[in-house]
Design an enzyme around this catalytic site. Sequence first.
Site, short mmCIF file in Angstrom:
data_model
loop_
_atom_site.label_atom_id
_atom_site.label_comp_id
_atom_site.label_asym_id
_atom_site.label_seq_id
_atom_site.Cartn_x
_atom_site.Cartn_y
_atom_site.Cartn_z
N TYR A 66 0.83 -1.21 0.00
CA TYR A 66 0.00 0.00 0.00
C TYR A 66 0.86 1.27 0.00
CZ TYR A 66 -4.08 -2.93 1.10
OH TYR A 66 -5.08 -3.87 1.07
N SER B 160 -6.38 -13.74 1.61
CA SER B 160 -7.25 -12.74 1.01
C SER B 160 -7.49 -13.15 -0.45
CB SER B 160 -6.58 -11.36 1.08
OG SER B 160 -7.38 -10.40 0.45
N ASN B 161 -8.72 -12.99 -0.90
CA ASN B 161 -9.08 -13.28 -2.30
C ASN B 161 -8.84 -14.75 -2.68
OD1 ASN B 161 -9.62 -10.41 -2.83
ND2 ASN B 161 -7.41 -10.17 -2.66
N TRP C 152 -13.58 -6.06 1.81
CA TRP C 152 -12.81 -4.89 1.39
C TRP C 152 -13.58 -4.06 0.34
CZ3 TRP C 152 -10.91 -4.59 -3.70
CH2 TRP C 152 -10.58 -5.77 -4.38
N SER C 153 -13.26 -2.76 0.29
CA SER C 153 -13.94 -1.79 -0.60
C SER C 153 -15.46 -1.78 -0.40
CB SER C 153 -13.57 -2.04 -2.07
OG SER C 153 -12.24 -1.66 -2.32
N GLY D 277 -17.16 -1.43 -7.47
CA GLY D 277 -16.42 -2.56 -8.05
C GLY D 277 -16.05 -2.28 -9.48
N1 LIG Z 1 -7.40 -7.58 0.14
C1 LIG Z 1 -7.45 -6.83 -0.94
O1 LIG Z 1 -7.19 -7.30 -2.07
C2 LIG Z 1 -7.80 -5.39 -0.80
C3 LIG Z 1 -8.00 -4.59 -1.94
C4 LIG Z 1 -8.34 -3.24 -1.75
C5 LIG Z 1 -8.48 -2.75 -0.47
N2 LIG Z 1 -8.25 -3.54 0.62
C6 LIG Z 1 -8.39 -3.03 2.00
O2 LIG Z 1 -9.70 -2.53 2.14
C7 LIG Z 1 -9.65 -1.18 2.58
C8 LIG Z 1 -10.82 -0.45 2.03
O3 LIG Z 1 -10.71 -0.34 0.62
P1 LIG Z 1 -11.22 0.96 -0.13
O4 LIG Z 1 -10.45 2.13 0.33
O5 LIG Z 1 -11.28 0.66 -1.57
O6 LIG Z 1 -12.69 1.01 0.50
P2 LIG Z 1 -13.88 2.04 0.56
O7 LIG Z 1 -14.09 2.31 2.01
O8 LIG Z 1 -14.96 1.38 -0.19
O9 LIG Z 1 -13.47 3.34 -0.22
C9 LIG Z 1 -12.84 4.44 0.42
C10 LIG Z 1 -12.61 5.49 -0.62
O10 LIG Z 1 -13.89 6.00 -1.05
C11 LIG Z 1 -13.90 7.41 -0.87
N3 LIG Z 1 -15.25 7.89 -0.55
C12 LIG Z 1 -15.93 8.83 -1.26
N4 LIG Z 1 -17.14 9.04 -0.76
C13 LIG Z 1 -17.26 8.22 0.30
C14 LIG Z 1 -18.29 8.00 1.22
N5 LIG Z 1 -19.46 8.65 1.19
N6 LIG Z 1 -18.08 7.09 2.19
C15 LIG Z 1 -16.91 6.42 2.25
N7 LIG Z 1 -15.87 6.60 1.39
C16 LIG Z 1 -16.06 7.50 0.42
C17 LIG Z 1 -12.91 7.65 0.25
O11 LIG Z 1 -12.49 8.99 0.17
P3 LIG Z 1 -11.96 9.78 1.47
O12 LIG Z 1 -10.71 9.07 1.87
O13 LIG Z 1 -11.69 11.13 0.94
O14 LIG Z 1 -13.03 9.73 2.51
C18 LIG Z 1 -11.83 6.67 -0.11
O15 LIG Z 1 -11.03 7.17 -1.18
C19 LIG Z 1 -8.29 -0.68 2.17
O16 LIG Z 1 -7.82 0.37 2.98
C20 LIG Z 1 -7.45 -1.91 2.37
O17 LIG Z 1 -7.09 -2.01 3.73
C21 LIG Z 1 -7.93 -4.85 0.46
#
Ligand SMILES: NC(=O)c1ccc[n+]([C@@H]2O[C@H](COP(=O)([O-])OP(=O)(O)OC[C@H]3O[C@@H](n4cnc5c(N)ncnc54)[C@H](OP(=O)(O)O)[C@@H]3O)[C@@H](O)[C@H]2O)c1
Length: 310
Positions: A52, A151-152, A219-220, A225
């Site tokens: 990351y 994961s995955n 995640w996400s 998606g």
């Molecule tokens: N295992 C894997 O393969 C894998 C892959 C990807 C991620 N992950 C893990 O999962 C975590 C979450 O992933 P993600 O960051 O893609 O998840 P997410 O929580 O779905 O997305 C967060 C992103 O969305 C933005 N956002 C915009 N509007 C939002 C709203 N109303 N509410 C919430 N967020 C909003 C956030 O911006 P702001 O920051 O400006 O709020 C941030 O850039 C990662 O940090 C990582 O630890 C794991």
Amino acid sequence: MRARTLPGTTITAPNVVLGLMRIAQRSDEQIRELVAAAREVGIDFFDHADIYGGAPHACERRFGEALRLSSAEREQVTIQSKCGIVPDGPYFDFSSAHIVDSVHGSLAALGTDYLDLLLLHRPDALVEPDEVARAFDELAAAGKVRYFGVSNHTPAQIELLRASLDQPLVVNQLQLSLPHAPMVAQGLAANMTGLDQSLQRDGGVLDYCRLHQITVQAWSPFQAGQGRGVFLGSPDYPELNAVIDRLAAGYGVAPEAIATAWITRHPAQMQVVLGTTTPARVRAAAEGSDLPLTRPEWYELARAAGHHVP
Ligand SMILES: NC(=O)c1ccc[n+]([C@@H]2O[C@H](COP(=O)([O-])OP(=O)(O)OC[C@H]3O[C@@H](n4cnc5c(N)ncnc54)[C@H](OP(=O)(O)O)[C@@H]3O)[C@@H](O)[C@H]2O)c1
């Protein structure tokens, strides 16, 4: 905040956790505020990965530098990281040397002596389970990693690893949000013809994890998606947002809480891995930890997200 002992561990873990994938460009102060907001609502569980932040261990290093946890503070939190992806390719490497080197890099960057959990980030087609077992044995014996997961991974990939490992695999982190929910939606359309949703792509991973007491981490949770961005408030998802907003108003919470609750309401007792860097959004999502969505509400959300509910 709802919490439970993660099966197979002695870790008491909240069902909403914070991922730190997006903090590379954040200041120390911003990272401290984000983590403080999480701690205030009961999130003491932090998800990292060696990759990351672009440069190796960049986000882990930002976290370590910003927080500089004392040993007493370190013991109050759960730190999870991942390894096995080599971005410069990209390719995957589950060799013993790569896993051990990656953990050493994570520990140095985070400024800690141990990881509570280490996950294999994405399946390596060239995996040799005995190599993974050698790395896990070495890391566990040295006290550098307490528990292991993946994961995955599909059920068969997990079974292949389990045949060689002495340690249980306690976590499988998988992509899951209201619009991106194939592992949940497939079962609704099982054995139906003419529907993409009825195709099983994951070997029944959700039921497999429930049967084997492997905690699913979503995640996400706010991403639609396939690179389609955030669905909350997006004009691309009018029907879904209308239902989310109506339920949010009814429960007196923010839309993020409803999107979170759709996952926490599922009886698999999943953990939602937030990725926001905005403290207010962490607080808003945390309100979904224990929100008792009814069956009609849960299914209405599924239908509004585009899933076929026959
Ligand atoms: N295992 C894997 O393969 C894998 C892959 C990807 C991620 N992950 C893990 O999962 C975590 C979450 O992933 P993600 O960051 O893609 O998840 P997410 O929580 O779905 O997305 C967060 C992103 O969305 C933005 N956002 C915009 N509007 C939002 C709203 N109303 N509410 C919430 N967020 C909003 C956030 O911006 P702001 O920051 O400006 O709020 C941030 O850039 C990662 O940090 C990582 O630890 C794991």
